[in-house]
Scaffold this active site. Structure first.
Site, PDB file in Angstrom:
ATOM      1  N   GLY A  44       0.852  -1.190   0.000  1.00 23.47           N
ATOM      2  CA  GLY A  44       0.000   0.000   0.000  1.00 23.47           C
ATOM      3  C   GLY A  44       0.878   1.225   0.000  1.00 23.47           C
ATOM      4  N   GLY A  46       0.892   5.798   0.329  1.00 22.43           N
ATOM      5  CA  GLY A  46       0.283   7.116   0.433  1.00 22.43           C
ATOM      6  C   GLY A  46       1.167   8.102  -0.306  1.00 22.43           C
ATOM      7  N   TYR A  48       3.563  10.246   0.977  1.00 24.98           N
ATOM      8  CA  TYR A  48       4.951  10.259   1.433  1.00 24.98           C
ATOM      9  C   TYR A  48       5.485   8.874   1.780  1.00 24.98           C
ATOM     10  CZ  TYR A  48       4.483  15.283   1.896  1.00 24.98           C
ATOM     11  OH  TYR A  48       4.291  16.611   1.646  1.00 24.98           O
ATOM     12  N   GLY A  49       4.570   7.996   2.212  1.00 21.56           N
ATOM     13  CA  GLY A  49       5.027   6.713   2.731  1.00 21.56           C
ATOM     14  C   GLY A  49       4.550   5.529   1.911  1.00 21.56           C
ATOM     15  N   VAL A  51       4.066   0.951   2.292  1.00 17.52           N
ATOM     16  CA  VAL A  51       4.159  -0.259   3.098  1.00 17.52           C
ATOM     17  C   VAL A  51       4.515  -1.411   2.167  1.00 17.52           C
ATOM     18  CG1 VAL A  51       2.944  -1.841   4.651  1.00 17.52           C
ATOM     19  CG2 VAL A  51       2.451   0.610   4.763  1.00 17.52           C
ATOM     20  N   LYS A  69       6.778  -0.281   7.007  1.00 21.03           N
ATOM     21  CA  LYS A  69       6.324   1.051   6.595  1.00 21.03           C
ATOM     22  C   LYS A  69       7.536   1.976   6.554  1.00 21.03           C
ATOM     23  CE  LYS A  69       2.524   4.218   7.595  1.00 21.03           C
ATOM     24  NZ  LYS A  69       1.289   4.326   8.373  1.00 21.03           N
ATOM     25  N   ASP A 162      -7.567   8.407  13.063  1.00 12.84           N
ATOM     26  CA  ASP A 162      -7.733   7.959  11.670  1.00 12.84           C
ATOM     27  C   ASP A 162      -8.389   6.584  11.627  1.00 12.84           C
ATOM     28  OD1 ASP A 162      -7.571   8.148   8.936  1.00 12.84           O
ATOM     29  OD2 ASP A 162      -5.396   7.939   8.806  1.00 12.84           O
TER      30      ASP A 162
HETATM   31  P1  ADP Z   1      -0.824   5.085   5.266  1.00 16.60           P
HETATM   32  O1  ADP Z   1      -0.273   5.917   6.374  1.00 16.60           O
HETATM   33  O2  ADP Z   1      -0.153   5.313   3.950  1.00 16.60           O
HETATM   34  O3  ADP Z   1      -2.329   5.168   5.181  1.00 16.60           O
HETATM   35  P2  ADP Z   1      -1.184   2.382   6.339  1.00 16.60           P
HETATM   36  O4  ADP Z   1      -0.469   2.010   7.600  1.00 16.60           O
HETATM   37  O5  ADP Z   1      -2.645   2.628   6.446  1.00 16.60           O
HETATM   38  O6  ADP Z   1      -0.411   3.579   5.651  1.00 16.60           O
HETATM   39  O7  ADP Z   1      -0.931   1.217   5.283  1.00 16.60           O
HETATM   40  C1  ADP Z   1      -1.357   1.342   3.935  1.00 16.60           C
HETATM   41  C2  ADP Z   1      -1.861   0.012   3.415  1.00 16.60           C
HETATM   42  O8  ADP Z   1      -0.809  -0.973   3.463  1.00 16.60           O
HETATM   43  C3  ADP Z   1      -2.998  -0.603   4.221  1.00 16.60           C
HETATM   44  O9  ADP Z   1      -4.257  -0.136   3.816  1.00 16.60           O
HETATM   45  C4  ADP Z   1      -2.833  -2.090   3.948  1.00 16.60           C
HETATM   46  O10 ADP Z   1      -3.440  -2.444   2.727  1.00 16.60           O
HETATM   47  C5  ADP Z   1      -1.327  -2.243   3.822  1.00 16.60           C
HETATM   48  N1  ADP Z   1      -0.745  -2.654   5.123  1.00 16.60           N
HETATM   49  C6  ADP Z   1      -0.341  -1.821   6.102  1.00 16.60           C
HETATM   50  N2  ADP Z   1       0.136  -2.489   7.159  1.00 16.60           N
HETATM   51  C7  ADP Z   1       0.038  -3.802   6.858  1.00 16.60           C
HETATM   52  C8  ADP Z   1       0.364  -5.024   7.579  1.00 16.60           C
HETATM   53  N3  ADP Z   1       0.885  -4.990   8.806  1.00 16.60           N
HETATM   54  N4  ADP Z   1       0.114  -6.206   6.957  1.00 16.60           N
HETATM   55  C9  ADP Z   1      -0.416  -6.223   5.712  1.00 16.60           C
HETATM   56  N5  ADP Z   1      -0.751  -5.124   4.996  1.00 16.60           N
HETATM   57  C10 ADP Z   1      -0.533  -3.916   5.557  1.00 16.60           C
HETATM   58 MG    MG Z   2      -3.883   4.366   6.255  1.00 13.74          MG
END
Ligand code: ADP
Ligand code: MG
Length: 301
Positions: A44, A46, A48-49, A51, A69, A162
């Protein structure tokens, strides 16, 4: 750092084995060297970041799949890197079955948050693809899991800010976990947090009127977002938009008493007794997560 010293005082459970002299274990868990981590597929992203899936190669030869992340390289020296450090610090202090577990932190060449890999991805996508199959019983269990995790956060004076289906991860058909502590803050003695720099993009449709009007966040504004998350769950992934336009129009509609409608397939009892009370204009009249848990136990039977 205020947050870190505070957590040391609270004795955040995952930090406790520092005192046991198992420093090597602690070092391996918390400060992971980049050479032991291999990054893989994008899960996933965003602005700036991002995962990514990753594998930790432990010194005993075992491997562990994780989610990592990190900031995109363009953002490395941005203020966002402080946000990621804060996110790591908050997650380190938490230990609960319904909150995504932090496994390690990488500091060099940049901050990375290494967490448990949650195989079935985010709840929003899951609801949308499984909408014909997901049962009300399942959704009530998800709501219970989220309320358990949120009650625990509240006890630790953390506001999430959030809470939304996109930030809940599905670990199994009957188990979900709260994730994405990117906007989370520790609240002070007064129980609320006021955003100073609100230029950042905030998830307005999930926000309580006092957050839209005064940028004020508390456990009770998280309760409002929990109600919106219930709407996402019981509508099987519909967007919670009932007002088009900017946050001022949304605020005005809310102040006039307008609220999200009961989703077509949602049991009226869930709408009336769970969702609507979360959207009380008066923050102090909203149910606590403890009360919501009692109501969920009642509707589950
Ligand atoms: P952002 O700050 O960019 O919203 P998130 O922490 O919500 O970041 O993570 C973005 C996406 O990455 C999530 O919606 C999910 O699909 C995937 N993701 C995040 N953390 C995990 C995890 N621990 N295991 C599997 N998928 C993850
Ligand atoms: Mg998120």
């Amino acid at each position: 750092n205020f947050l870190l010293s505070n957590m040391a005082l609270n004795g955040g459970s995952s930090l406790q084995f520092d005192d046991e002299g198992t420093s090597e274990l602690t070092a391996e868990i918390y400060e992971l060297e980049m050479k032991k981590l291999e990054l893989g597929t994008l899960l996933g992203q965003g602005f700036y970041g991002e995962v990514r899936m990753g594998v930790i190669r432990h010194s005993d030869g075992t491997e562990e799949t994780v989610a990592v992340k990190k900031l995109k390289s363009v953002a490395m020296n941005h203020p966002e890197s402080v946000d990621l450090q804060r996110e790591c610090a908050i997650m380190k202090s938490l230990n609960h079955p319904n909150i995504v577990e932090i496994k390690a932190i990488v500091t060099e060449p940049s901050t990375m948050l290494v967490m448990e890999y949650v195989p079935m991805g985010c709840l929003l996508a899951y609801l949308r693809t499984e909408k014909e199959i997901v049962t009300d019983q399942q959704l009530i269990k998800y709501a219970t899991d989220v309320a358990e995790g949120m009650a625990y956060l509240g006890e630790n004076n953390i506001v999430h800010r959030d809470l939304a289906a996109r930030n809940i991860l599905v670990a199994a058909e009957d188990l979900v976990k709260i994730s994405d502590f990117g906007l989370a803050r520790q609240v002070g003695y007064n129980g609320y947090y006021v955003v100073r720099d609100y230029a950042q993009k905030l998830p307005m449709p999930w926000y309580a009127p006092e957050s839209l009007a005064y940028w004020k966040f508390s456990v009770q504004s998280d309760v409002w977002s929990f109600g919106v998350t219930l709407y996402e769950m019981f509508s099987r992934g519909e967007e919670p938009n009932f007002v088009s336009g900017d946050h001022n129009l949304l605020l005005r509609a809310l102040q006039q008493g307008r609220r999200l409608p009961c989703p077509p397939r949602c049991p009226p009892l869930i709408y009336r007794d769970l969702m609507r009370p979360c959207w009380d204009a008066e923050a102090s009249h909203r149910p606590s997560f403890k009360v919501l848990l009692d109501k969920l136990r009642y509707v589950a039977n």
